[in-house]
Design a protein around this motif. Structure first.
Motif, PDB file in Angstrom:
ATOM      1  N   PRO A   3       0.828  -1.151   0.237  1.00  0.00           N
ATOM      2  CA  PRO A   3      -0.092  -0.161   0.055  1.00  0.00           C
ATOM      3  C   PRO A   3       0.832   1.154  -0.003  1.00  0.00           C
ATOM      4  CG  PRO A   3       0.051  -0.812   2.313  1.00  0.00           C
ATOM      5  CD  PRO A   3       0.668  -1.820   1.264  1.00  0.00           C
ATOM      6  N   PRO A   4       0.519   2.389  -0.356  1.00  0.00           N
ATOM      7  CA  PRO A   4       1.245   3.715  -0.351  1.00  0.00           C
ATOM      8  C   PRO A   4       1.496   4.097   0.747  1.00  0.00           C
ATOM      9  CG  PRO A   4      -0.958   3.824  -1.591  1.00  0.00           C
ATOM     10  CD  PRO A   4      -1.024   2.586  -0.932  1.00  0.00           C
ATOM     11  N   ARG A   5       2.869   4.489   0.898  1.00  0.00           N
ATOM     12  CA  ARG A   5       3.469   5.108   2.194  1.00  0.00           C
ATOM     13  C   ARG A   5       3.131   6.561   2.236  1.00  0.00           C
ATOM     14  NH1 ARG A   5       9.368   4.105   1.858  1.00  0.00           N
ATOM     15  NH2 ARG A   5       9.228   4.324   4.157  1.00  0.00           N
ATOM     16  N   PRO A   6       3.185   7.146   3.534  1.00  0.00           N
ATOM     17  CA  PRO A   6       2.677   8.614   3.797  1.00  0.00           C
ATOM     18  C   PRO A   6       3.461   9.499   2.776  1.00  0.00           C
ATOM     19  CG  PRO A   6       2.842   7.294   5.825  1.00  0.00           C
ATOM     20  CD  PRO A   6       3.423   6.340   4.908  1.00  0.00           C
ATOM     21  N   HIS A   7       4.903   9.087   2.669  1.00  0.00           N
ATOM     22  CA  HIS A   7       5.763  10.276   1.886  1.00  0.00           C
ATOM     23  C   HIS A   7       5.234  10.411   0.509  1.00  0.00           C
ATOM     24  CE1 HIS A   7       8.099   6.748   1.255  1.00  0.00           C
ATOM     25  NE2 HIS A   7       8.779   7.294   0.078  1.00  0.00           N
ATOM     26  N   GLU A   8       4.530   9.344  -0.196  1.00  0.00           N
ATOM     27  CA  GLU A   8       4.433   9.273  -1.621  1.00  0.00           C
ATOM     28  C   GLU A   8       3.135  10.347  -1.787  1.00  0.00           C
ATOM     29  OE1 GLU A   8       4.103   5.261  -3.489  1.00  0.00           O
ATOM     30  OE2 GLU A   8       3.920   4.442  -1.598  1.00  0.00           O
ATOM     31  N   LEU A  41      11.733   4.808  -1.690  1.00  0.00           N
ATOM     32  CA  LEU A  41      12.858   5.655  -1.047  1.00  0.00           C
ATOM     33  C   LEU A  41      12.704   5.771   0.193  1.00  0.00           C
ATOM     34  CD1 LEU A  41      13.192   7.827  -4.233  1.00  0.00           C
ATOM     35  CD2 LEU A  41      14.821   6.157  -3.431  1.00  0.00           C
ATOM     36  N   PRO A  42      13.554   6.443   0.978  1.00  0.00           N
ATOM     37  CA  PRO A  42      13.547   6.817   2.397  1.00  0.00           C
ATOM     38  C   PRO A  42      12.353   8.111   2.652  1.00  0.00           C
ATOM     39  CG  PRO A  42      15.626   6.901   1.804  1.00  0.00           C
ATOM     40  CD  PRO A  42      14.928   6.844   0.472  1.00  0.00           C
ATOM     41  N   GLY A  43      11.519   7.904   3.670  1.00  0.00           N
ATOM     42  CA  GLY A  43      10.506   8.919   3.583  1.00  0.00           C
ATOM     43  C   GLY A  43      10.314   9.001   5.010  1.00  0.00           C
ATOM     44  N   SER A  44       9.222   9.816   5.330  1.00  0.00           N
ATOM     45  CA  SER A  44       8.813  10.303   6.924  1.00  0.00           C
ATOM     46  C   SER A  44       7.802   9.313   7.544  1.00  0.00           C
ATOM     47  CB  SER A  44       8.611  11.529   7.144  1.00  0.00           C
ATOM     48  OG  SER A  44       7.614  12.205   5.871  1.00  0.00           O
ATOM     49  N   GLY A  45       7.500   8.381   6.750  1.00  0.00           N
ATOM     50  CA  GLY A  45       6.450   7.444   7.006  1.00  0.00           C
ATOM     51  C   GLY A  45       6.726   6.577   8.251  1.00  0.00           C
ATOM     52  N   GLU A  46       6.115   5.394   8.300  1.00  0.00           N
ATOM     53  CA  GLU A  46       6.017   4.507   9.307  1.00  0.00           C
ATOM     54  C   GLU A  46       7.488   3.843   9.383  1.00  0.00           C
ATOM     55  OE1 GLU A  46       1.856   2.202   8.745  1.00  0.00           O
ATOM     56  OE2 GLU A  46       2.625   3.359   7.021  1.00  0.00           O
TER      57      GLU A  46
END
Length: 951
Positions: A550-555, A639-644
């Motif tokens: 599923p989509p990650r928050p930073h997307e 890619l690295p993000g600010s999600g979980e």
């Protein structure tokens, strides 16, 4: 070591947490108010720049003090603000506090961290240091909702959210939530919680709704032993009602504190520039003309001020046009440092995804701090910077906006107070606006005209927009309040609540909460947009891939619902993510099963949905979602993000980014396909695939995606990694697979009922553990003994229906696992195997084990002396997974299989003679709509806690 945290130690805590800065006097008074009375004030009135975000610091310390024997205070703090970027800022602030407490090894921060950890319920008792000190959650449109706050009700929690995401959850109709999660959300937000509504004067309807919910909840609070919802209105320019308890900045605070004096009293003179180029209507020529006016003012101001110039615009399209024009402009020769050079320009608008914003923050960290970034000449932004960002502009140029918005924008101007003064230029339409004026969205003409008149008054005063001048206790030059763009404010009454609480019932018409949540009934709602590269061509395969990754928050690109629909209307293939489910879009959400066909009102696009389409769709301008745009955006899923944290699903398919980065991508994916096609056993497939991927990760060229994958696959052994494979995808064009950690299994509510990622779990042991955990949790949060007994009994009965032979077959796909033991969960790790076992069990699609459990509970408690106990335990057993409120999908005919006559009679009484419906009504009458939902949340949280431990 005995820890004792008193209010006198708040200054020590605050100073240690904030790089040696002591709290302002009003922040210390706020902490005293909360810790001495157990109640938050009704109003926090503090001007922009005086540190309102410190309410998070106060909450964390007060809850830690409660854990060491202090006054009982709300465990959950909900910070609401109507800007996604600012919600993320509150979330980051809370996360930074949690990290600081978690990393501290001594001193006051370590003490507070230890006190907060003592409230956590899910951490293994032999590993107390593994639990974060408190739960940090975030809720805003389109982003996958945080779940941890639901699973640990006893913990200290900070939840950052937009008003509508919070309000919809409080009213049992959470945008982006599953039907099963909605009761838990409502119950936990209504009790043991405080909600701080930032700029509450802009959310008068939500404030009215929240205070009415408090009244409903308070009626049952004493019987439950819980504190009802507390509601705090926070504003920089309003005192609120005179009969409310208020805490805020006073004149004495300013006189005694040089830092506050500089921040709040330094002049911010106003100049009004009226131009025929505004309003900027939708024509490209008009937008270009308006952009020229702003660029001219920016270049002029650049020679007069030091520091970054902020340019705040009302619409994304004009902001983008200004940014593009500035990139081709040159600074005047008279510029003190870089005359004749191109200005350095950044853009920060609400439709940027957090990945792109995080990149800007990483590359220019000083821009987001009070000392500023001298390398950035101009920041072009939209309303997203109005609240909560510690930017410090040397000058401000803003489009005309309502008075409160102008005041907030000016709050970024000379925010540190280190300049003697800083100018503000307001660019406004030359013509007087009226009801026929176009191009003034998102605002109303009458609010803009009221602001124009107020600004002319401020232009005649040398202090201009200084925060203390605008505050009622200071100069009293408060901005004009925005008009109420609706006839009346609505209060939720019991008949509304009774409908909203029917969370598992297919209603005839969709519920529209706008009447109870929005000041402006014409305002557009928010969704999110995600792009993915290499989506499978076959719709069923694509849907399965989106479920597994599923989509990650930073997307997520923020978008309005209407703009998203413009794009959907012209796409041949698109998908919508809602909660944990994915749907194909063909003018509406395609039904995923027979049940969905009966819920057509759920198949329209709605707030909180995530719209997803291929990376070859040109609907962007720069890094901004734009239905009329011609640019492409990149797929950043891996890619690295600010999600979980640690929550990445790595996709391997013919066109996915990971494979396209490889020079031998075609050969690599073909080798994977052959491995899958030639294996006979699912466990063999996973092992062979992971061996092949480990070899490739070890030799893959650099790149953030492969580095992250290499880290994952080296960190975890095979039994901790999940391999999901395309259904039937053995042909080259249809093949894909996904690798993720097995923690993924614990995030899927339905699959969690069938499997534990550690081992098979006996039913008796599981239910006994859940009952005990529910009782302990209920005792910790302060529930009365009657409720403690009820959740204990419900926990020990909630899975009794799993003893049904059909369900036991679903837990034993090979027929010989754990012979002679009635299981609660299998030890299967493969998601596909779990799904196939359920499908082959003989159970109907709508069969629910907890529905049968409720019938068993009803029969066993037939002779219990308390009808209220029997009702409540049966209800909590049947609704333990969010269903049966008030109806189940299956009737009694398919529910019972080879059980005794007494159980069949109980099932007939409950579901054939409608006793279940009467029971739901009786429990609502005794314990309230939100009270019963809270008790359901306790039982569910206990189940989650026990399941996470593998028992």
């Amino acid at each position: 070591m005995t820890i004792h945290l008193t209010v006198e130690r708040f200054a020590e805590f605050f100073t240690a947490l904030n790089e040696g800065h002591a709290p302002f006097a009003w922040q210390a008074r706020l902490c005293e108010q909360v810790m001495f009375s157990g109640r938050w004030p009704d109003v926090i009135d503090a001007p922009t720049g005086s540190g309102k975000s410190s309410v998070v610091d106060v909450h964390v310390f007060a809850v830690a003090a409660m854990a060491t024997g202090g006054e009982r205070v709300p465990r959950r703090l909900v910070m609401t603000v109507d800007r996604r970027a600012l919600v993320d800022r509150h979330h980051e602030h809370a996360g930074a506090i949690a990290n600081a407490l978690g990393e501290a090894s001594n001193g006051i921060l370590a003490e507070v961290g230890a006190a907060l950890r003592s409230l956590r319920s899910w951490c293994p008792v032999d590993e107390p240091g593994e639990a974060p000190p408190f739960v940090v959650g975030v809720l805003h449109g389109g982003r996958k909702p945080s779940r941890d706050w639901l699973d640990d009700p006893a913990a200290c929690q900070v939840i950052a959210t937009t008003p509508q995401m919070w309000g919809s959850r409080l009213l049992f109709r959470g945008y982006g939530s599953t039907d099963a999660a909605r009761p838990r959300e409502a119950g936990l937000l209504a009790y043991d919680s405080v909600a701080v509504l930032d700029e509450a004067h802009l959310n008068r309807q939500l404030l009215t709704t929240a205070r009415r919910v408090h009244d409903h909840v308070a009626a049952h609070a004493l019987a439950l032993g819980l504190a009802p919802l507390q509601v705090v209105e926070m504003s920089a320019t309003s005192l609120g009602s005179q009969d409310k308890v208020a805490v805020g900045v006073t004149a004495g605070d300013i006189d005694a504190d040089p830092v506050l004096t500089g921040r709040l009293t330094r002049p911010k003179p106003v100049l009004i520039h009226e131009t025929p180029a505004l309003p900027a209507t939708s024509t490209a020529a008009n937008v270009r003309a308006a952009a020229e006016v702003f660029v001219e003012e920016i270049l002029t101001m650049a020679t007069e001020v030091d520091g970054t110039i902020g340019c705040v615009i009302n619409t994304v399209r004009l902001a983008v046009a200004i940014t593009e024009r500035l990139k081709s402009a040159t600074l005047p020769e008279s510029h003190a440092v870089r005359g004749g050079a191109r200005p350095t320009v950044l853009q920060l608008v609400g439709r940027m995804r957090s990945y792109d914003v995080a990149r800007i923050r990483h590359e220019h960290p000083r821009l987001f701090q009070q000392d500023g970034d001298p390398e950035i000449d101009v920041l072009v932004a939209t309303q997203t910077i109005e609240v909560g960002l510690d930017m410090d502009f040397g000058g401000l140029i803003t489009e005309l906006a309502p008075g409160s918005a102008i005041a907030q924008r000016a709050g970024r101007l000379n925010r540190s107070g280190r300049r003697p003064s800083a100018p503000c230029v307001v660019i406004a339409p030359e013509a007087t606006l009226d009801a026929k004026s176009k191009g003034i969205a998102p605002y109303r003409w009458d609010d803009l005209e009221a602001a124009r008149g107020w600004l002319h008054e401020r232009a005649d005063d040398a202090t201009g927009l200084a925060p203390w001048t605008l505050h009622p206790r200071g100069g009293g030059a408060t901005p004009p309040p925005a008009g109420l763009h609706r006839p009346v404010l609505h209060r939720p009454e019991w008949w509304n609540i009774d409908l909203w609480a029917r969370t598992s019932q297919a209603l005839f018409a969709p519920i529209n909460l706008d009447l109870w949540l929005q000041d402006d009934l014409d305002a557009d709602q928010s969704v999110s947009v995600v792009i993915r590269q290499g989506l499978p061509h076959e719709v069923p395969s694509a849907i399965q891939q989106l479920r597994d990754a599923p989509p990650r928050p930073h997307e997520l690109f923020p978008a309005t619902l209407s703009d998203a629909k413009k794009v959907l209307d012209r796409l041949a293939v698109a998908y919508v993510i809602r909660g944990d489910e994915a749907f194909h879009w063909n003018g509406e959400l395609a039904a995923s099963n027979a049940t969905d066909d009966d819920r057509r009102q759920h198949r329209a696009l709605r707030p909180g949905d995530v719209v997803l389409f291929g990376a070859d769709t040109p609907t962007f301008t720069g890094h901004v979602f734009d239905p009329e745009g011609s640019d492409l955006a990149s797929d950043v899923a891996e890619l690295p993000g600010s999600g979980e944290a640690g929550r990445v699903d790595f996709r391997f398919g013919p066109e996915t980014p990971l494979v396209r980065e490889l020079p031998n991508g075609t050969t690599f994916i073909e080798d994977l396909r052959v491995i899958v096609a030639s294996a006979a056993d699912p466990e063999d497939v996973s092992a062979s695939v992971l061996q092949h991927l480990r070899a490739q990760a070890a030799i893959a060229a650099g790149g953030a995606r492969w580095e992250l994958f290499h880290e994952l696959i080296e960190r975890w052994p095979n039994d901790k990694l999940q391999v999901s494979i395309a259904p039937g995808g053995t042909e080259p064009a249809d093949f894909w697979l996904i690798v993720s950690a097995t923690a993924r299994l614990a995030s899927d509510d339905e699959l969690r009922q069938l499997s534990s990622p550690r081992r098979a779990v006996p039913l008796d042991a599981h239910q006994h553990a859940v009952g005990n955990s529910a009782a302990r949790l209920a005792e910790v949060v302060g529930l009365k003994p009657f409720m403690i007994d009820a959740v204990n009994a419900a926990g020990k009965l909630h899975d009794e229906g799993k003893a049904d032979p059909r369900f036991q077959r679903a837990l034993r796909p090979h027929g010989n696992a754990s012979p002679g033991v009635t299981l609660a969960k299998s030890g299967m790790h493969d998601l596909g195997l779990v799904r196939r076992a359920r499908a082959a069990s003989g159970l109907s699609p709508g069969w629910r084990h907890e529905q049968l459990s409720a019938a068993i509970a009803w029969q066993r408690l037939r002779d219990h002396p308390s009808l209220e106990h029997r009702d409540l335990v049966t209800r909590l057993t049947g609704t333990s997974h969010g269903h049966g409120r008030p109806l189940f999908d299956d009737g009694e005919s398919s529910l019972v299989h080879d059980v005794g006559e007494s159980r069949s009679a109980a099932a007939h009484e409950l579901y054939g003679e409608a006793e279940w419906d009467e029971l739901i009504d009786r429990t609502h009458l005794h314990w309230g709509y939100w009270g019963t939902a809270y008790l359901e949340a306790i039982v569910r949280a206990a189940d989650v806690t026990v399941s996470r431990r593998g028992s």
